[in-house]
Design a protein around this motif. Structure first.
Motif, PDB file in Angstrom:
ATOM      1  N   UNK A   8     -12.850 -62.213   7.176  1.00 27.11           N
ATOM      2  CA  UNK A   8     -13.224 -62.431   5.784  1.00 27.11           C
ATOM      3  C   UNK A   8     -11.985 -62.918   5.046  1.00 27.11           C
ATOM      4  N   UNK A   9     -12.101 -64.087   4.403  1.00 32.23           N
ATOM      5  CA  UNK A   9     -10.989 -64.631   3.628  1.00 32.23           C
ATOM      6  C   UNK A   9     -11.458 -64.903   2.206  1.00 32.23           C
ATOM      7  N   UNK A  10     -10.494 -65.121   1.310  1.00 31.27           N
ATOM      8  CA  UNK A  10     -10.821 -65.434  -0.071  1.00 31.27           C
ATOM      9  C   UNK A  10      -9.761 -64.864  -1.002  1.00 31.27           C
ATOM     10  N   UNK A  11      -9.757 -65.283  -2.261  1.00 28.76           N
ATOM     11  CA  UNK A  11      -8.741 -64.811  -3.213  1.00 28.76           C
ATOM     12  C   UNK A  11      -8.887 -63.323  -3.512  1.00 28.76           C
ATOM     13  N   UNK A  12      -7.837 -62.730  -4.057  1.00 25.92           N
ATOM     14  CA  UNK A  12      -7.873 -61.316  -4.422  1.00 25.92           C
ATOM     15  C   UNK A  12      -8.990 -61.061  -5.423  1.00 25.92           C
ATOM     16  N   UNK A  28       3.179 -58.393  13.779  1.00 28.00           N
ATOM     17  CA  UNK A  28       1.924 -59.079  13.470  1.00 28.00           C
ATOM     18  C   UNK A  28       1.368 -59.767  14.706  1.00 28.00           C
ATOM     19  N   UNK A  29       2.233 -60.427  15.463  1.00 26.02           N
ATOM     20  CA  UNK A  29       1.794 -61.101  16.689  1.00 26.02           C
ATOM     21  C   UNK A  29       1.234 -60.102  17.693  1.00 26.02           C
ATOM     22  N   UNK A  30       1.871 -58.923  17.778  1.00 26.17           N
ATOM     23  CA  UNK A  30       1.381 -57.892  18.707  1.00 26.17           C
ATOM     24  C   UNK A  30      -0.018 -57.420  18.308  1.00 26.17           C
ATOM     25  N   UNK A  31      -0.251 -57.250  17.006  1.00 27.14           N
ATOM     26  CA  UNK A  31      -1.578 -56.832  16.538  1.00 27.14           C
ATOM     27  C   UNK A  31      -2.602 -57.933  16.798  1.00 27.14           C
ATOM     28  N   UNK A  32      -2.221 -59.194  16.555  1.00 26.08           N
ATOM     29  CA  UNK A  32      -3.145 -60.308  16.794  1.00 26.08           C
ATOM     30  C   UNK A  32      -3.513 -60.399  18.275  1.00 26.08           C
ATOM     31  N   UNK A  33      -2.536 -60.224  19.151  1.00 31.87           N
ATOM     32  CA  UNK A  33      -2.835 -60.223  20.591  1.00 31.87           C
ATOM     33  C   UNK A  33      -3.800 -59.093  20.936  1.00 31.87           C
ATOM     34  N   UNK A  44     -10.346 -58.290   7.483  1.00 30.75           N
ATOM     35  CA  UNK A  44     -10.045 -58.927   6.198  1.00 30.75           C
ATOM     36  C   UNK A  44      -8.591 -59.369   6.238  1.00 30.75           C
ATOM     37  N   UNK A  45      -8.327 -60.609   5.859  1.00 30.72           N
ATOM     38  CA  UNK A  45      -6.946 -61.094   5.853  1.00 30.72           C
ATOM     39  C   UNK A  45      -6.726 -62.091   4.728  1.00 30.72           C
ATOM     40  N   UNK A  46      -5.514 -62.038   4.146  1.00 32.39           N
ATOM     41  CA  UNK A  46      -5.094 -63.061   3.185  1.00 32.39           C
ATOM     42  C   UNK A  46      -4.362 -64.191   3.894  1.00 32.39           C
ATOM     43  N   UNK A  47      -4.078 -63.988   5.186  1.00 32.76           N
ATOM     44  CA  UNK A  47      -3.324 -64.959   5.960  1.00 32.76           C
ATOM     45  C   UNK A  47      -4.309 -65.903   6.668  1.00 32.76           C
ATOM     46  N   UNK A  48      -4.446 -67.102   6.121  1.00 34.66           N
ATOM     47  CA  UNK A  48      -5.444 -68.024   6.681  1.00 34.66           C
ATOM     48  C   UNK A  48      -5.076 -68.479   8.084  1.00 34.66           C
ATOM     49  N   UNK A  49      -3.770 -68.598   8.364  1.00 32.41           N
ATOM     50  CA  UNK A  49      -3.370 -68.952   9.728  1.00 32.41           C
ATOM     51  C   UNK A  49      -3.788 -67.863  10.703  1.00 32.41           C
ATOM     52  N   UNK A  95      -7.454 -68.193  11.384  1.00 26.06           N
ATOM     53  CA  UNK A  95      -7.684 -69.317  12.292  1.00 26.06           C
ATOM     54  C   UNK A  95      -7.313 -68.953  13.729  1.00 26.06           C
ATOM     55  N   UNK A  96      -6.282 -68.117  13.895  1.00 23.85           N
ATOM     56  CA  UNK A  96      -5.825 -67.763  15.238  1.00 23.85           C
ATOM     57  C   UNK A  96      -6.728 -66.759  15.928  1.00 23.85           C
ATOM     58  N   UNK A  97      -7.214 -65.744  15.193  1.00 22.12           N
ATOM     59  CA  UNK A  97      -7.838 -64.609  15.879  1.00 22.12           C
ATOM     60  C   UNK A  97      -9.360 -64.586  15.824  1.00 22.12           C
TER      61      UNK A  97
END
Length: 259
Positions: A35-39, A185-190, A204-209, A212-214
């Motif tokens: 889930x993405x989007x502004x605060x 962060x990379x460890x959590x994404x993996x 939920x993430x504010x980090x759009x990259x 896109x990755x996970x």
């Protein structure tokens, strides 16, 4: 283990305030949905309806339906505690219990649910959960040390191990990397990529990259103006959301024109 989630005509309220309106989506089993989007657009609020955590706030309620494999979580007679057992939650900031050891932290949810467990079974469950969170090799020689003594990234994985230990079918994560450094962060994404082999994961993430990755699918939430309810603008495969969005508002947000 993992389950399908169907959200239908969901409206979320905090007392008289209409926080989120008319959300419908299907979250497939063994997948990662972001889930993405502004605060302030309601994405964390929607996340908390998936295990009835929003009801902890006095006056909060929903209209509509959230079903897991066809069972409405808001149906008559459904126990919220049972729902939260089935749908685990990992919060924005790592929150291990400071007075508990690493092992006690892993088993905390199991013991809170009043499950009697033998010493041998507790040892096995601790190892299984910590392995599932990719933390076992780092902490196996200090299970009797305080969980608060771990690094931030390790603490977050300990919280994931705690969520896994109660054997949920869905894992919700509310900005799980926002307080972490890039390596953690990379460890959590993996780990998220590995978890989807066994669970349905919603993040939920504010980090759009990061989205896109996970994630396999992405929901973009927005709100018309301050004080107006948030809404789901677009929900599609992550590839389409980021490369070929169907709504102008989605493209504007992804490209940084607002938000």
């Amino acid at each position: 283990m993992s389950k399908r989630i169907d959200v239908k005509d969901l409206d979320i309220y905090y007392g008289d305030f209409h926080a989120v309106k008319n959300v419908s989506m299907t979250i497939e089993p063994r997948s990662v949905t972001a889930f993405i989007g502004p605060s302030g657009c309601g994405k964390s609020t929607v996340l908390r309806t998936l295990n009835r955590m929003h009801e902890v706030i006095p006056g909060a309620y929903v209209k509509g339906e959230v079903a897991i494999d066809g069972t409405n979580l808001y149906g008559r007679g459904v126990d919220p505690v049972d729902v939260r057992r089935q749908v685990g939650m990992v919060f924005q900031r790592p929150n291990p219990f400071p007075t508990m050891t690493i092992k006690e932290n892993v088993l905390a949810g199991v013991r809170l649910n009043s499950k009697r467990i033998s010493s041998k079974a507790a040892d096995e469950l601790t190892e299984k959960a910590l392995r599932g969170a990719n933390l076992w090799n780092e902490v196996k020689d200090r299970l009797d040390k305080p969980g608060s003594g771990l690094s931030g990234g390790q603490q977050q994985r300990l919280c994931i191990a705690r969520a896994i230990a109660i054997q949920p079918e869905v894992i919700l994560m509310d900005e799980p990397c926002s307080a972490l450094d890039p390596i953690s962060t990379l460890a959590i994404e993996d780990l998220i990529n590995e978890l989807k082999d066994r669970y349905t994961v919603v993040i939920v993430t504010h980090n759009m990259q990061q989205a896109a990755r996970v994630s396999d699918k992405t929901g973009f939430f927005n709100l018309e103006a301050t004080g107006k309810p948030g809404e789901l603008v677009e929900y599609d495969s992550t590839q389409n959301i980021f490369n070929n969005p169907g709504q102008q508002a989605t493209e504007d947000y992804i490209s940084g024109r607002f938000g």
